[in-house]
Design a protein around this motif. Structure first.
Motif, PDB file in Angstrom:
ATOM      1  N   ASP A  36      48.909  33.612   7.600  1.00  0.00           N
ATOM      2  CA  ASP A  36      48.299  34.734   6.721  1.00  0.00           C
ATOM      3  C   ASP A  36      48.489  36.243   7.480  1.00  0.00           C
ATOM      4  OD1 ASP A  36      47.484  33.023   4.837  1.00  0.00           O
ATOM      5  OD2 ASP A  36      45.296  33.009   5.376  1.00  0.00           O
ATOM      6  N   GLU A  37      48.365  35.997   8.873  1.00  0.00           N
ATOM      7  CA  GLU A  37      48.467  37.441   9.666  1.00  0.00           C
ATOM      8  C   GLU A  37      49.796  37.968   9.883  1.00  0.00           C
ATOM      9  OE1 GLU A  37      46.832  36.711  13.744  1.00  0.00           O
ATOM     10  OE2 GLU A  37      45.059  35.772  13.085  1.00  0.00           O
ATOM     11  N   ILE A  38      50.807  37.041   9.381  1.00  0.00           N
ATOM     12  CA  ILE A  38      52.334  37.673   9.398  1.00  0.00           C
ATOM     13  C   ILE A  38      52.864  37.840   8.206  1.00  0.00           C
ATOM     14  CG2 ILE A  38      53.510  35.382   9.571  1.00  0.00           C
ATOM     15  CD1 ILE A  38      54.065  38.013  12.143  1.00  0.00           C
ATOM     16  N   ALA A  39      51.913  37.175   7.226  1.00  0.00           N
ATOM     17  CA  ALA A  39      52.568  37.160   5.751  1.00  0.00           C
ATOM     18  C   ALA A  39      53.035  38.733   5.280  1.00  0.00           C
ATOM     19  CB  ALA A  39      51.650  36.604   4.858  1.00  0.00           C
ATOM     20  N   ASP A  40      52.488  39.673   5.465  1.00  0.00           N
ATOM     21  CA  ASP A  40      52.405  40.893   4.737  1.00  0.00           C
ATOM     22  C   ASP A  40      53.557  41.642   5.448  1.00  0.00           C
ATOM     23  OD1 ASP A  40      50.208  40.810   3.133  1.00  0.00           O
ATOM     24  OD2 ASP A  40      48.706  41.981   4.599  1.00  0.00           O
ATOM     25  N   ALA A  55      43.100  27.221  11.262  1.00  0.00           N
ATOM     26  CA  ALA A  55      43.755  28.058  12.164  1.00  0.00           C
ATOM     27  C   ALA A  55      45.302  28.331  11.616  1.00  0.00           C
ATOM     28  CB  ALA A  55      43.585  27.409  13.558  1.00  0.00           C
ATOM     29  N   ALA A  56      45.644  27.104  11.235  1.00  0.00           N
ATOM     30  CA  ALA A  56      47.191  27.130  11.013  1.00  0.00           C
ATOM     31  C   ALA A  56      47.355  28.166   9.831  1.00  0.00           C
ATOM     32  CB  ALA A  56      47.898  25.680  10.541  1.00  0.00           C
ATOM     33  N   TYR A  75      58.753  33.988  14.698  1.00  0.00           N
ATOM     34  CA  TYR A  75      58.739  32.658  15.134  1.00  0.00           C
ATOM     35  C   TYR A  75      57.430  32.191  16.104  1.00  0.00           C
ATOM     36  CZ  TYR A  75      63.946  32.421  13.878  1.00  0.00           C
ATOM     37  OH  TYR A  75      64.761  32.594  13.118  1.00  0.00           O
ATOM     38  N   PHE A  76      56.959  33.143  16.855  1.00  0.00           N
ATOM     39  CA  PHE A  76      55.632  32.722  17.760  1.00  0.00           C
ATOM     40  C   PHE A  76      54.747  32.543  16.849  1.00  0.00           C
ATOM     41  CE2 PHE A  76      51.599  34.113  19.731  1.00  0.00           C
ATOM     42  CZ  PHE A  76      51.692  33.442  20.754  1.00  0.00           C
ATOM     43  N   TYR A  77      54.371  33.031  15.766  1.00  0.00           N
ATOM     44  CA  TYR A  77      53.330  32.933  14.892  1.00  0.00           C
ATOM     45  C   TYR A  77      53.284  31.336  14.068  1.00  0.00           C
ATOM     46  CZ  TYR A  77      50.456  37.245  15.364  1.00  0.00           C
ATOM     47  OH  TYR A  77      49.875  38.177  15.835  1.00  0.00           O
ATOM     48  N   THR A  78      54.677  31.304  13.581  1.00  0.00           N
ATOM     49  CA  THR A  78      54.822  30.187  12.623  1.00  0.00           C
ATOM     50  C   THR A  78      55.093  28.965  13.726  1.00  0.00           C
ATOM     51  OG1 THR A  78      57.361  30.780  12.952  1.00  0.00           O
ATOM     52  CG2 THR A  78      56.134  31.209  11.003  1.00  0.00           C
ATOM     53  N   ILE A  79      55.448  28.938  14.920  1.00  0.00           N
ATOM     54  CA  ILE A  79      55.328  27.706  15.771  1.00  0.00           C
ATOM     55  C   ILE A  79      54.047  27.497  16.106  1.00  0.00           C
ATOM     56  CG2 ILE A  79      56.434  26.880  17.990  1.00  0.00           C
ATOM     57  CD1 ILE A  79      58.990  28.228  17.426  1.00  0.00           C
ATOM     58  N   ARG A  80      53.151  28.439  16.402  1.00  0.00           N
ATOM     59  CA  ARG A  80      51.781  28.233  16.838  1.00  0.00           C
ATOM     60  C   ARG A  80      51.488  27.736  15.671  1.00  0.00           C
ATOM     61  NH1 ARG A  80      49.753  30.005  22.247  1.00  0.00           N
ATOM     62  NH2 ARG A  80      47.638  29.666  21.307  1.00  0.00           N
ATOM     63  N   SER A  81      51.227  28.071  14.421  1.00  0.00           N
ATOM     64  CA  SER A  81      50.759  27.529  13.227  1.00  0.00           C
ATOM     65  C   SER A  81      51.095  25.994  13.144  1.00  0.00           C
ATOM     66  CB  SER A  81      51.254  28.406  11.908  1.00  0.00           C
ATOM     67  OG  SER A  81      50.715  27.925  10.760  1.00  0.00           O
ATOM     68  N   LEU A  82      52.080  25.824  13.281  1.00  0.00           N
ATOM     69  CA  LEU A  82      52.856  24.376  13.206  1.00  0.00           C
ATOM     70  C   LEU A  82      51.842  23.408  14.211  1.00  0.00           C
ATOM     71  CD1 LEU A  82      54.572  22.642  11.597  1.00  0.00           C
ATOM     72  CD2 LEU A  82      56.488  23.086  13.342  1.00  0.00           C
ATOM     73  N   LEU A 136      61.128  30.698   4.942  1.00  0.00           N
ATOM     74  CA  LEU A 136      60.471  29.843   6.032  1.00  0.00           C
ATOM     75  C   LEU A 136      58.947  30.035   5.912  1.00  0.00           C
ATOM     76  CD1 LEU A 136      62.714  31.102   9.013  1.00  0.00           C
ATOM     77  CD2 LEU A 136      62.699  29.130   8.132  1.00  0.00           C
ATOM     78  N   LEU A 137      58.335  31.000   5.636  1.00  0.00           N
ATOM     79  CA  LEU A 137      56.933  30.964   5.694  1.00  0.00           C
ATOM     80  C   LEU A 137      56.400  30.156   4.306  1.00  0.00           C
ATOM     81  CD1 LEU A 137      54.693  32.920   7.115  1.00  0.00           C
ATOM     82  CD2 LEU A 137      54.674  34.454   5.084  1.00  0.00           C
ATOM     83  N   ASP A 138      57.034  30.308   3.104  1.00  0.00           N
ATOM     84  CA  ASP A 138      56.566  29.533   2.339  1.00  0.00           C
ATOM     85  C   ASP A 138      56.609  27.834   2.280  1.00  0.00           C
ATOM     86  OD1 ASP A 138      55.911  31.697   0.530  1.00  0.00           O
ATOM     87  OD2 ASP A 138      57.934  32.014  -0.198  1.00  0.00           O
ATOM     88  N   TRP A 139      57.813  27.713   2.925  1.00  0.00           N
ATOM     89  CA  TRP A 139      57.927  26.265   3.515  1.00  0.00           C
ATOM     90  C   TRP A 139      56.905  25.698   4.429  1.00  0.00           C
ATOM     91  CZ3 TRP A 139      63.273  24.501   6.334  1.00  0.00           C
ATOM     92  CH2 TRP A 139      63.450  23.382   6.255  1.00  0.00           C
TER      93      TRP A 139
END
Length: 479
Positions: free
Chosen positions: A131-135, A125-126, A108-115, A146-149
Protein backbone atom coordinates in the motif's frame (compact mmCIF):
# COMPACT_ATOMS: atom_id res chain seq x y z
CA UNK A 1 36.56 -27.19 -8.07
CA UNK A 2 35.85 -26.19 -11.67
CA UNK A 3 32.85 -24.13 -10.58
CA UNK A 4 34.95 -22.28 -7.98
CA UNK A 5 37.62 -21.58 -10.59
CA UNK A 6 35.04 -20.23 -13.06
CA UNK A 7 33.54 -18.04 -10.35
CA UNK A 8 36.97 -16.65 -9.44
CA UNK A 9 37.75 -15.98 -13.11
CA UNK A 10 34.42 -14.17 -13.49
CA UNK A 11 35.12 -11.96 -10.46
CA UNK A 12 38.67 -11.22 -11.63
CA UNK A 13 37.54 -10.36 -15.14
CA UNK A 14 34.87 -8.00 -13.80
CA UNK A 15 37.33 -6.19 -11.54
CA UNK A 16 39.95 -6.00 -14.31
CA UNK A 17 37.40 -4.69 -16.79
CA UNK A 18 36.13 -2.10 -14.35
CA UNK A 19 39.64 -0.68 -13.90
CA UNK A 20 40.61 -0.92 -17.55
CA UNK A 21 37.43 0.82 -18.70
CA UNK A 22 34.99 2.51 -16.33
CA UNK A 23 31.79 0.48 -16.49
CA UNK A 24 28.58 2.47 -16.38
CA UNK A 25 26.04 1.86 -13.65
CA UNK A 26 23.40 0.91 -16.24
CA UNK A 27 25.71 -1.76 -17.66
CA UNK A 28 26.29 -3.29 -14.23
CA UNK A 29 22.56 -3.25 -13.47
CA UNK A 30 21.88 -5.03 -16.75
CA UNK A 31 24.38 -7.76 -15.79
CA UNK A 32 22.57 -8.22 -12.46
CA UNK A 33 19.14 -8.38 -14.13
CA UNK A 34 20.30 -10.93 -16.70
CA UNK A 35 21.65 -13.42 -14.15
CA UNK A 36 19.16 -16.30 -14.37
CA UNK A 37 16.94 -16.08 -11.30
CA UNK A 38 15.11 -19.39 -11.76
CA UNK A 39 18.29 -21.48 -11.58
CA UNK A 40 20.39 -19.19 -9.40
CA UNK A 41 22.34 -20.47 -6.39
CA UNK A 42 25.65 -19.92 -4.55
CA UNK A 43 27.65 -19.47 -7.74
CA UNK A 44 25.41 -16.67 -8.98
CA UNK A 45 25.41 -15.03 -5.54
CA UNK A 46 29.23 -14.83 -5.66
CA UNK A 47 29.00 -13.14 -9.06
CA UNK A 48 26.54 -10.57 -7.73
CA UNK A 49 28.79 -9.95 -4.68
CA UNK A 50 31.64 -9.13 -7.08
CA UNK A 51 29.43 -6.66 -8.94
CA UNK A 52 28.34 -5.07 -5.65
CA UNK A 53 32.02 -4.48 -4.76
CA UNK A 54 32.58 -2.70 -8.08
CA UNK A 55 29.42 -0.63 -7.57
CA UNK A 56 30.61 0.37 -4.09
CA UNK A 57 34.02 1.43 -5.41
CA UNK A 58 32.36 3.62 -8.04
CA UNK A 59 29.68 5.03 -5.68
CA UNK A 60 26.91 3.37 -7.70
CA UNK A 61 24.48 3.17 -4.77
CA UNK A 62 21.46 2.26 -6.93
CA UNK A 63 23.38 -0.66 -8.38
CA UNK A 64 24.35 -1.79 -4.86
CA UNK A 65 20.67 -1.85 -3.91
CA UNK A 66 19.80 -3.94 -6.97
CA UNK A 67 22.60 -6.37 -6.14
CA UNK A 68 21.53 -6.88 -2.52
CA UNK A 69 17.87 -7.27 -3.55
CA UNK A 70 18.76 -9.84 -6.21
CA UNK A 71 20.65 -11.91 -3.63
CA UNK A 72 17.76 -11.54 -1.15
CA UNK A 73 15.33 -12.76 -3.81
CA UNK A 74 17.51 -15.79 -4.61
CA UNK A 75 17.65 -16.76 -0.92
CA UNK A 76 13.89 -16.21 -0.70
CA UNK A 77 13.37 -18.55 -3.68
CA UNK A 78 15.43 -21.19 -1.88
CA UNK A 79 13.41 -20.66 1.34
CA UNK A 80 16.30 -19.19 3.36
CA UNK A 81 14.24 -16.34 4.80
CA UNK A 82 16.83 -15.37 7.42
CA UNK A 83 19.51 -14.65 4.82
CA UNK A 84 16.98 -12.93 2.56
CA UNK A 85 16.04 -10.53 5.37
CA UNK A 86 19.74 -10.03 6.16
CA UNK A 87 20.42 -8.62 2.68
CA UNK A 88 17.42 -6.30 2.72
CA UNK A 89 18.50 -5.14 6.20
CA UNK A 90 21.95 -4.30 4.78
CA UNK A 91 20.31 -1.75 2.48
CA UNK A 92 18.80 0.03 5.48
CA UNK A 93 21.96 -0.22 7.61
CA UNK A 94 24.04 1.31 4.82
CA UNK A 95 21.41 4.03 4.19
CA UNK A 96 21.33 3.19 0.48
CA UNK A 97 17.69 4.27 0.06
CA UNK A 98 17.58 8.07 -0.19
CA UNK A 99 15.27 10.62 -1.87
CA UNK A 100 17.60 10.44 -4.90
CA UNK A 101 17.46 6.64 -5.24
CA UNK A 102 16.16 5.25 -8.54
CA UNK A 103 12.45 4.47 -8.07
CA UNK A 104 12.92 1.01 -9.56
CA UNK A 105 15.27 0.13 -6.69
CA UNK A 106 12.82 1.55 -4.13
CA UNK A 107 9.97 -0.42 -5.71
CA UNK A 108 11.88 -3.71 -5.57
CA UNK A 109 12.89 -3.03 -1.95
CA UNK A 110 9.27 -2.63 -0.83
CA UNK A 111 7.92 -5.57 -2.85
CA UNK A 112 10.65 -8.01 -1.78
CA UNK A 113 10.26 -7.04 1.88
CA UNK A 114 6.50 -7.54 1.46
CA UNK A 115 7.09 -10.99 -0.06
CA UNK A 116 9.32 -12.00 2.87
CA UNK A 117 6.69 -10.92 5.41
CA UNK A 118 4.10 -12.86 3.42
CA UNK A 119 6.21 -16.02 3.65
CA UNK A 120 6.36 -15.58 7.43
CA UNK A 121 2.57 -15.42 7.53
CA UNK A 122 2.58 -11.70 8.36
CA UNK A 123 0.04 -10.73 5.70
CA UNK A 124 -0.99 -7.44 7.33
CA UNK A 125 2.61 -6.21 7.25
CA UNK A 126 2.98 -7.49 3.67
CA UNK A 127 -0.11 -5.59 2.47
CA UNK A 128 0.95 -2.44 4.29
CA UNK A 129 4.28 -2.37 2.41
CA UNK A 130 2.49 -2.75 -0.92
CA UNK A 131 0.00 0.00 0.00
CA UNK A 132 2.87 2.39 0.79
CA UNK A 133 4.25 2.09 -2.75
CA UNK A 134 0.95 1.71 -4.67
CA UNK A 135 0.27 5.43 -5.31
CA UNK A 136 3.68 5.87 -6.94
CA UNK A 137 3.23 3.24 -9.67
CA UNK A 138 0.05 4.45 -11.35
CA UNK A 139 0.07 4.65 -15.14
CA UNK A 140 3.24 2.58 -15.35
CA UNK A 141 2.20 -0.88 -16.61
CA UNK A 142 5.48 -2.54 -15.60
CA UNK A 143 5.23 -1.61 -11.92
CA UNK A 144 1.44 -1.99 -11.88
CA UNK A 145 1.50 -5.58 -13.14
CA UNK A 146 4.15 -6.59 -10.60
CA UNK A 147 2.24 -4.93 -7.75
CA UNK A 148 -1.13 -6.46 -8.74
CA UNK A 149 0.51 -9.86 -9.09
CA UNK A 150 1.85 -9.64 -5.53
CA UNK A 151 -1.48 -8.41 -4.15
CA UNK A 152 -3.15 -11.41 -5.83
CA UNK A 153 -0.75 -13.83 -4.12
CA UNK A 154 -1.63 -12.45 -0.68
CA UNK A 155 -5.38 -12.54 -1.42
CA UNK A 156 -5.02 -16.17 -2.51
CA UNK A 157 -3.41 -17.08 0.82
CA UNK A 158 -6.26 -15.29 2.61
CA UNK A 159 -8.80 -17.37 0.58
CA UNK A 160 -10.23 -14.17 -0.89
CA UNK A 161 -10.39 -15.80 -4.31
CA UNK A 162 -12.55 -13.19 -6.05
CA UNK A 163 -10.17 -10.41 -5.00
CA UNK A 164 -7.27 -12.56 -6.16
CA UNK A 165 -8.89 -13.13 -9.57
CA UNK A 166 -9.48 -9.39 -10.03
CA UNK A 167 -5.84 -8.63 -9.17
CA UNK A 168 -4.54 -11.37 -11.48
CA UNK A 169 -6.66 -9.95 -14.32
CA UNK A 170 -5.16 -6.49 -13.81
CA UNK A 171 -1.66 -7.98 -13.65
CA UNK A 172 -2.27 -9.92 -16.88
CA UNK A 173 -3.54 -6.84 -18.77
CA UNK A 174 -0.77 -4.56 -17.49
CA UNK A 175 1.85 -7.19 -18.37
CA UNK A 176 0.57 -7.27 -21.95
CA UNK A 177 0.61 -3.47 -22.06
CA UNK A 178 4.18 -3.46 -20.72
CA UNK A 179 5.33 -5.83 -23.49
CA UNK A 180 3.76 -3.57 -26.14
CA UNK A 181 5.85 -0.61 -25.00
CA UNK A 182 9.01 -1.55 -26.86
CA UNK A 183 11.89 0.66 -25.85
CA UNK A 184 14.16 1.35 -22.91
CA UNK A 185 12.21 -0.62 -20.29
CA UNK A 186 11.41 -3.74 -22.28
CA UNK A 187 14.78 -4.03 -23.99
CA UNK A 188 16.60 -3.74 -20.68
CA UNK A 189 16.38 -7.36 -19.55
CA UNK A 190 15.18 -10.57 -21.18
CA UNK A 191 14.32 -11.87 -17.69
CA UNK A 192 11.83 -9.04 -17.22
CA UNK A 193 10.04 -9.97 -20.44
CA UNK A 194 9.85 -13.70 -19.67
CA UNK A 195 8.64 -12.93 -16.14
CA UNK A 196 5.72 -10.88 -17.48
CA UNK A 197 4.36 -13.89 -19.40
CA UNK A 198 3.90 -15.85 -16.15
CA UNK A 199 0.84 -13.77 -15.23
CA UNK A 200 -1.16 -15.68 -17.87
CA UNK A 201 -0.58 -18.99 -16.06
CA UNK A 202 -1.46 -17.49 -12.68
CA UNK A 203 -4.69 -16.04 -14.11
CA UNK A 204 -5.61 -19.51 -15.41
CA UNK A 205 -4.97 -20.91 -11.93
CA UNK A 206 -7.25 -18.26 -10.36
CA UNK A 207 -10.11 -19.19 -12.71
CA UNK A 208 -9.52 -22.87 -12.00
CA UNK A 209 -9.65 -22.27 -8.25
CA UNK A 210 -13.11 -20.71 -8.67
CA UNK A 211 -14.25 -23.68 -10.77
CA UNK A 212 -14.43 -21.63 -14.00
CA UNK A 213 -12.76 -24.28 -16.12
CA UNK A 214 -13.75 -22.83 -19.52
CA UNK A 215 -12.03 -19.54 -18.73
CA UNK A 216 -9.07 -21.39 -17.22
CA UNK A 217 -8.69 -23.39 -20.44
CA UNK A 218 -8.38 -20.21 -22.56
CA UNK A 219 -5.45 -18.92 -20.52
CA UNK A 220 -3.80 -22.35 -20.16
CA UNK A 221 -3.75 -22.67 -23.95
CA UNK A 222 -2.35 -19.13 -24.24
CA UNK A 223 0.44 -19.76 -21.73
CA UNK A 224 1.38 -23.07 -23.42
CA UNK A 225 1.50 -21.28 -26.77
CA UNK A 226 3.83 -18.65 -25.27
CA UNK A 227 5.96 -21.41 -23.72
CA UNK A 228 6.57 -22.95 -27.16
CA UNK A 229 8.06 -19.69 -28.41
CA UNK A 230 10.15 -18.79 -25.36
CA UNK A 231 13.33 -20.51 -24.23
CA UNK A 232 13.36 -19.62 -20.54
CA UNK A 233 13.43 -22.35 -17.89
CA UNK A 234 11.48 -20.47 -15.23
CA UNK A 235 8.59 -19.72 -17.60
CA UNK A 236 8.62 -23.29 -18.96
CA UNK A 237 8.24 -24.63 -15.42
CA UNK A 238 5.38 -22.27 -14.46
CA UNK A 239 3.49 -22.94 -17.71
CA UNK A 240 3.76 -26.71 -17.32
CA UNK A 241 2.88 -26.86 -13.59
CA UNK A 242 -0.31 -24.81 -14.08
CA UNK A 243 -1.21 -26.80 -17.21
CA UNK A 244 -0.72 -30.05 -15.26
CA UNK A 245 -3.00 -28.86 -12.45
CA UNK A 246 -5.65 -27.82 -14.97
CA UNK A 247 -5.58 -31.14 -16.85
CA UNK A 248 -5.55 -33.05 -13.57
CA UNK A 249 -8.75 -31.29 -12.49
CA UNK A 250 -10.23 -31.74 -15.97
CA UNK A 251 -9.35 -35.47 -15.67
CA UNK A 252 -7.22 -35.45 -18.81
CA UNK A 253 -4.62 -37.57 -17.04
CA UNK A 254 -2.44 -38.17 -20.09
CA UNK A 255 -1.78 -34.45 -20.64
CA UNK A 256 -1.42 -33.91 -16.88
CA UNK A 257 1.28 -36.60 -16.75
CA UNK A 258 3.05 -35.13 -19.79
CA UNK A 259 3.34 -31.68 -18.21
CA UNK A 260 4.31 -33.05 -14.80
CA UNK A 261 7.19 -34.93 -16.40
CA UNK A 262 8.35 -31.67 -18.02
CA UNK A 263 8.26 -29.99 -14.59
CA UNK A 264 10.06 -32.90 -12.93
CA UNK A 265 12.85 -32.79 -15.53
CA UNK A 266 13.31 -29.02 -15.08
CA UNK A 267 13.26 -29.29 -11.28
CA UNK A 268 15.84 -32.09 -11.22
CA UNK A 269 18.31 -30.62 -13.70
CA UNK A 270 18.03 -26.87 -13.26
CA UNK A 271 16.71 -25.79 -9.87
CA UNK A 272 18.95 -25.61 -6.81
CA UNK A 273 16.15 -26.15 -4.30
CA UNK A 274 14.43 -29.50 -3.70
CA UNK A 275 11.18 -27.63 -2.98
CA UNK A 276 10.40 -27.55 -6.70
CA UNK A 277 10.86 -31.32 -6.93
CA UNK A 278 8.68 -31.76 -3.85
CA UNK A 279 5.79 -29.83 -5.42
CA UNK A 280 5.92 -31.80 -8.67
CA UNK A 281 6.17 -35.18 -6.92
CA UNK A 282 3.18 -34.31 -4.73
CA UNK A 283 1.13 -33.68 -7.91
CA UNK A 284 2.42 -36.95 -9.42
CA UNK A 285 1.25 -38.86 -6.34
CA UNK A 286 -2.16 -37.21 -6.70
CA UNK A 287 -2.26 -38.16 -10.40
CA UNK A 288 -1.39 -41.82 -9.88
CA UNK A 289 -3.80 -42.14 -6.97
CA UNK A 290 -6.58 -40.85 -9.23
CA UNK A 291 -5.62 -43.25 -12.05
CA UNK A 292 -5.38 -46.19 -9.65
CA UNK A 293 -1.66 -46.81 -10.33
CA UNK A 294 -0.82 -47.75 -6.75
CA UNK A 295 2.77 -48.87 -7.45
CA UNK A 296 3.66 -45.53 -9.08
CA UNK A 297 1.95 -43.61 -6.27
CA UNK A 298 3.91 -45.63 -3.69
CA UNK A 299 7.16 -45.07 -5.57
CA UNK A 300 6.74 -41.30 -5.59
CA UNK A 301 5.55 -41.33 -1.99
CA UNK A 302 8.88 -42.91 -1.01
CA UNK A 303 10.74 -40.40 -3.17
CA UNK A 304 8.84 -37.54 -1.56
CA UNK A 305 9.73 -38.88 1.89
CA UNK A 306 13.43 -39.04 0.92
CA UNK A 307 13.36 -35.42 -0.28
CA UNK A 308 11.56 -34.27 2.86
CA UNK A 309 14.03 -36.14 5.07
CA UNK A 310 16.92 -34.64 3.12
CA UNK A 311 15.43 -31.15 3.49
CA UNK A 312 14.75 -31.72 7.18
CA UNK A 313 18.34 -32.92 7.73
CA UNK A 314 19.75 -29.90 5.89
CA UNK A 315 17.47 -27.54 7.79
CA UNK A 316 18.45 -29.14 11.10
CA UNK A 317 22.18 -28.71 10.37
CA UNK A 318 21.63 -25.09 9.36
CA UNK A 319 19.41 -24.43 12.37
CA UNK A 320 21.97 -25.98 14.72
CA UNK A 321 24.65 -23.69 13.31
CA UNK A 322 22.44 -20.65 13.66
CA UNK A 323 21.38 -21.68 17.17
CA UNK A 324 25.00 -22.12 18.28
CA UNK A 325 25.91 -18.75 16.84
CA UNK A 326 22.86 -17.14 18.45
CA UNK A 327 23.60 -18.77 21.81
CA UNK A 328 27.19 -17.54 21.64
CA UNK A 329 25.98 -14.02 20.83
CA UNK A 330 23.33 -14.17 23.55
CA UNK A 331 25.92 -15.45 26.02
CA UNK A 332 28.25 -12.59 25.17
CA UNK A 333 25.43 -10.07 25.53
CA UNK A 334 24.29 -11.65 28.78
CA UNK A 335 27.82 -11.37 30.16
CA UNK A 336 27.98 -7.71 29.16
CA UNK A 337 24.61 -7.06 30.82
CA UNK A 338 25.70 -8.87 34.00
CA UNK A 339 28.95 -6.90 34.09
CA UNK A 340 27.02 -3.65 33.68
CA UNK A 341 24.57 -4.65 36.43
CA UNK A 342 27.44 -5.50 38.80
CA UNK A 343 29.12 -2.17 38.05
CA UNK A 344 25.87 -0.30 38.68
CA UNK A 345 25.29 -2.17 41.93
CA UNK A 346 28.89 -1.50 42.99
CA UNK A 347 28.54 2.18 42.16
CA UNK A 348 25.24 2.33 44.04
CA UNK A 349 26.81 0.70 47.10
CA UNK A 350 29.70 3.18 47.02
CA UNK A 351 27.29 6.13 46.74
CA UNK A 352 25.19 4.76 49.62
CA UNK A 353 28.31 4.33 51.75
CA UNK A 354 29.45 7.89 51.01
CA UNK A 355 25.99 9.24 51.78
CA UNK A 356 25.75 7.28 55.03
CA UNK A 357 29.23 8.35 56.09
CA UNK A 358 28.42 12.04 55.78
CA UNK A 359 24.95 11.55 57.22
CA UNK A 360 26.23 9.80 60.36
CA UNK A 361 29.09 12.21 60.71
CA UNK A 362 26.71 15.14 60.61
CA UNK A 363 24.34 13.64 63.16
CA UNK A 364 27.14 12.28 65.29
CA UNK A 365 25.50 8.88 65.48
CA UNK A 366 26.69 5.39 64.58
CA UNK A 367 23.23 4.29 63.45
CA UNK A 368 20.37 6.36 62.07
CA UNK A 369 17.02 5.33 63.55
CA UNK A 370 13.76 5.46 61.58
CA UNK A 371 15.49 5.36 58.21
CA UNK A 372 13.54 3.56 55.54
CA UNK A 373 15.28 0.42 54.29
CA UNK A 374 16.68 0.67 50.78
CA UNK A 375 15.24 -1.96 48.47
CA UNK A 376 17.19 -3.12 45.46
CA UNK A 377 14.81 -4.50 42.82
CA UNK A 378 15.46 -8.12 41.94
CA UNK A 379 16.57 -8.95 38.42
CA UNK A 380 13.93 -10.97 36.59
CA UNK A 381 14.70 -14.70 36.43
CA UNK A 382 14.56 -15.88 32.83
CA UNK A 383 15.78 -19.44 33.54
CA UNK A 384 12.35 -21.02 33.03
CA UNK A 385 11.84 -19.29 29.66
CA UNK A 386 15.30 -20.39 28.51
CA UNK A 387 14.52 -23.98 29.55
CA UNK A 388 11.25 -23.92 27.59
CA UNK A 389 13.01 -22.67 24.43
CA UNK A 390 15.75 -25.32 24.69
CA UNK A 391 13.19 -28.13 25.26
CA UNK A 392 11.16 -26.89 22.27
CA UNK A 393 14.17 -26.94 19.95
CA UNK A 394 15.09 -30.44 21.14
CA UNK A 395 11.48 -31.66 20.68
CA UNK A 396 11.79 -32.94 24.26
CA UNK A 397 8.77 -34.77 25.78
CA UNK A 398 9.09 -32.51 28.85
CA UNK A 399 8.49 -29.40 26.73
CA UNK A 400 4.73 -29.08 27.30
CA UNK A 401 5.03 -29.68 31.06
CA UNK A 402 7.61 -26.90 31.45
CA UNK A 403 5.67 -24.65 29.08
CA UNK A 404 2.55 -25.00 31.28
CA UNK A 405 4.72 -23.89 34.23
CA UNK A 406 5.82 -20.87 32.18
CA UNK A 407 2.30 -20.04 30.89
CA UNK A 408 -0.22 -21.31 33.46
CA UNK A 409 -3.75 -21.48 32.14
CA UNK A 410 -2.72 -21.73 28.47
CA UNK A 411 -3.75 -25.39 28.03
CA UNK A 412 -6.96 -24.89 29.99
CA UNK A 413 -8.06 -22.00 27.79
CA UNK A 414 -7.43 -24.07 24.66
CA UNK A 415 -9.47 -26.95 26.06
CA UNK A 416 -12.30 -24.50 26.77
CA UNK A 417 -12.13 -23.22 23.18
CA UNK A 418 -12.02 -26.70 21.56
CA UNK A 419 -11.35 -30.26 22.57
CA UNK A 420 -7.72 -30.37 21.46
CA UNK A 421 -5.40 -33.34 21.77
CA UNK A 422 -2.18 -33.07 23.76
CA UNK A 423 -0.14 -33.05 20.52
CA UNK A 424 -2.26 -30.15 19.21
CA UNK A 425 -1.79 -28.18 22.43
CA UNK A 426 1.94 -28.80 22.12
CA UNK A 427 1.83 -27.43 18.56
CA UNK A 428 -0.12 -24.38 19.80
CA UNK A 429 2.66 -23.76 22.36
CA UNK A 430 5.18 -23.53 19.51
CA UNK A 431 2.98 -20.90 17.84
CA UNK A 432 2.61 -18.98 21.13
CA UNK A 433 6.42 -18.85 21.35
CA UNK A 434 6.39 -17.23 17.88
CA UNK A 435 8.39 -19.94 16.09
CA UNK A 436 8.07 -19.67 12.30
CA UNK A 437 6.68 -22.45 10.12
CA UNK A 438 10.19 -23.36 9.03
CA UNK A 439 11.45 -23.41 12.64
CA UNK A 440 8.63 -25.69 13.81
CA UNK A 441 9.25 -28.05 10.89
CA UNK A 442 12.95 -28.24 11.74
CA UNK A 443 12.48 -28.74 15.50
CA UNK A 444 9.71 -31.37 15.17
CA UNK A 445 11.35 -33.18 12.23
CA UNK A 446 8.38 -32.69 9.93
CA UNK A 447 7.94 -30.95 6.58
CA UNK A 448 6.92 -27.32 6.06
CA UNK A 449 3.81 -28.59 4.24
CA UNK A 450 2.81 -30.65 7.32
CA UNK A 451 3.17 -27.61 9.61
CA UNK A 452 1.08 -25.47 7.25
CA UNK A 453 -1.63 -28.17 7.22
CA UNK A 454 -1.66 -28.27 11.04
CA UNK A 455 -2.03 -24.47 11.14
CA UNK A 456 -4.97 -24.67 8.74
CA UNK A 457 -6.70 -27.36 10.84
CA UNK A 458 -6.17 -25.38 14.05
CA UNK A 459 -7.77 -22.32 12.46
CA UNK A 460 -10.84 -24.43 11.71
CA UNK A 461 -11.02 -26.03 15.19
CA UNK A 462 -10.45 -22.77 17.08
CA UNK A 463 -12.58 -20.67 14.67
CA UNK A 464 -9.73 -18.22 14.02
CA UNK A 465 -10.87 -15.73 11.32
CA UNK A 466 -8.90 -15.70 8.06
CA UNK A 467 -8.01 -12.02 8.50
CA UNK A 468 -6.50 -12.64 11.96
CA UNK A 469 -2.81 -13.49 12.33
CA UNK A 470 -2.62 -16.90 13.98
CA UNK A 471 0.43 -15.82 16.04
CA UNK A 472 -1.40 -12.72 17.29
CA UNK A 473 -4.43 -14.85 18.21
CA UNK A 474 -2.33 -17.05 20.50
CA UNK A 475 -0.56 -14.04 22.01
CA UNK A 476 -3.96 -12.55 22.87
CA UNK A 477 -5.23 -15.83 24.38
CA UNK A 478 -3.96 -15.15 27.90
CA UNK A 479 -4.81 -11.45 27.96
Amino acid sequence: MAKKLLSCLFSFSLIFFSYAQKVTEEKLKSIIFDIGFSTAGDREIKKIDSIISICHQNNYSDCEVFGYLKIANIYNKNNDIKKAFHYTDLIEKKNLITPDTDFEAVFYFYTIRSLLHQKLGERVAALKLLDEIADQVKENPYYEYLLDWQYAGIYTEMNENNKALKAYKKAYLNAKEYRKQRGRNTDKSKNKISNSYKTTAYLAGAYQKLGKMDSAKIYIEETLKDARTMDEIGFQYIASIYAAEYYLKAEDFKKAQQHLWICKNIAMHHYKSENYQEGVITDLINLYEKTGEKDSADYYSRQLLEIQNHNDAQNKVQKDRLDKKRLAEDGSKAMEVKTLIYLCIGLLVVLICIFMYFFYRKKGKEKEKGADPIEIPAVQDNDLFDQVIVLAKENNPEFLTRFNDYCPGFSEKLVEAAQLKSSEIRFCAYLYLNFSTKDIAAYTYTSVRTVQTKKYRLRKKLNIPNDTEIYQWFRDLLK
